[in-house]
Scaffold this active site. Structure first.
Site, PDB file in Angstrom:
ATOM      1  N   ASP A  47      27.089 -34.599  52.923  1.00  0.00           N
ATOM      2  CA  ASP A  47      26.854 -33.420  53.747  1.00  0.00           C
ATOM      3  C   ASP A  47      25.643 -32.649  53.221  1.00  0.00           C
ATOM      4  OD1 ASP A  47      28.484 -31.199  55.627  1.00  0.00           O
ATOM      5  OD2 ASP A  47      27.284 -30.308  54.024  1.00  0.00           O
ATOM      6  N   TYR A  52      19.380 -25.971  53.224  1.00  0.00           N
ATOM      7  CA  TYR A  52      19.529 -26.123  51.783  1.00  0.00           C
ATOM      8  C   TYR A  52      18.179 -26.394  51.134  1.00  0.00           C
ATOM      9  CZ  TYR A  52      24.495 -26.916  52.963  1.00  0.00           C
ATOM     10  OH  TYR A  52      25.775 -26.797  53.442  1.00  0.00           O
ATOM     11  N   TYR A 191      34.113 -26.672  52.879  1.00  0.00           N
ATOM     12  CA  TYR A 191      33.080 -26.513  51.855  1.00  0.00           C
ATOM     13  C   TYR A 191      33.559 -25.526  50.797  1.00  0.00           C
ATOM     14  CZ  TYR A 191      31.073 -22.192  54.060  1.00  0.00           C
ATOM     15  OH  TYR A 191      30.848 -20.942  54.580  1.00  0.00           O
TER      16      TYR A 191
END
Length: 283
Positions: A47, A52, A191
């Site tokens: 993932d 990010y 998450y």
């Protein structure tokens, strides 16, 4: 090893998260080896997101996955809300694919809701699915009202997953969201299942005496017990993130841990499920 059906595919219930990875060039080799250690231990889901490190994580993942058969990996990335329009999304998807060194994503998530109308975003996700650049699409950081709105859209029921913050200490979604998703057979991707790599959530889970005692009984780390708890209901995929080779491999093996009813009750007493609605936790 526990598995979950994700867009028609059975995948191991513990995958590999990559938030905060790819930003420090001095850690590049170590982080690549950590991702590969997870895959070699049996993980399949990786993932990442364009957010990010402003693409750095996707670039790192692309390098890490290079030696592997693409068909053996279940690759997830996400589009930022500002880029989730009909005019912009495909260009951002193409940029993600280029960084990831692949020509398709298994799952493309709308990272969180922004100002672009939901109907426009979902229509574009569904169109991109028709192109073959994504095999399935989903959402992230959606609560029950968001999912109910999604369900009313023409192609809204094509959603393949919802990714949310979820762990033993942060159980707000259990008030009604997890039941809603189970009822609608919509898998949850969790998450920060152990509170983040550097304990960004300032959780007490890892130092909790009961968690530590159960870990000792199973001869595993507290991290592994927390992961086993996160996936125990059967409809959840956990995506812990770690840059440590040994740690990542152990995380993946946590999918083999069976917590007993007594242990689950002990953990519930330490961190009870909510009895009222709470705002959706986001990190």
């Amino acid at each position: 090893m526990k598995e979950v059906k994700l867009a028609g595919q059975m995948v191991p219930a513990i995958g590999i998260g990559t938030w905060h990875m790819g930003d420090d060039p001095t850690k590049e080799d170590q982080e690549i080896q950590a991702i590969r250690a997870g895959l070699d231990a049996g993980a399949k889901v990786v993932d990442t997101a364009e957010m990010y490190g402003d693409g750095n994580s996707e670039t790192l993942v692309g390098q890490a996955l290079a030696p592997y058969q693409r068909s053996e990996i279940y690759l997830i990335s996400k589009v930022l809300p500002n880029n989730a329009s009909q005019a912009q999304m495909e260009a951002h998807l193409d940029a993600s694919l280029q960084r990831l060194q692949t020509d398709y994503l298994d799952l493309y998530l709308y990272h969180w809701r922004g100002n672009i109308p939901l109907a426009e975003t979902i229509a574009e996700l569904d169109r991109l699915k028709q192109t073959g650049k994504i095999r399935a699409w989903g959402v992230s950081n959606f609560d029950v009202p968001d999912l109910e709105e999604l369900w009313q859209l023409p192609t809204g029921k094509n959603v393949a997953a919802n990714e949310n913050l979820y762990n033993l200490e942060t159980r707000g979604i259990e008030f009604n969201l997890t039941d809603w998703q189970a009822e609608h057979e919509l898998p949850l991707i969790a998450y920060s299942p152990v509170g983040g790599q550097h304990n960004e959530l300032h959780t007490t889970m890892l130092i909790n005496p009961v968690v530590q005692e159960i870990a000792a009984q199973h001869q595993v780390s507290p991290h592994e017990i927390l992961l086993a708890w996160t996936i125990h209901a059967g409809n959840t995929i956990a995506i812990p993130q770690s840059s440590q080779v040994k740690h990542v491999a152990a995380n993946v093996k946590a999918a083999e841990i069976e917590l007993t009813p007594t242990e689950l009750k002990q953990l519930d007493r330490e961190y009870p499920s909510p009895d009222h609605r709470v705002p959706l936790a986001v990190n």
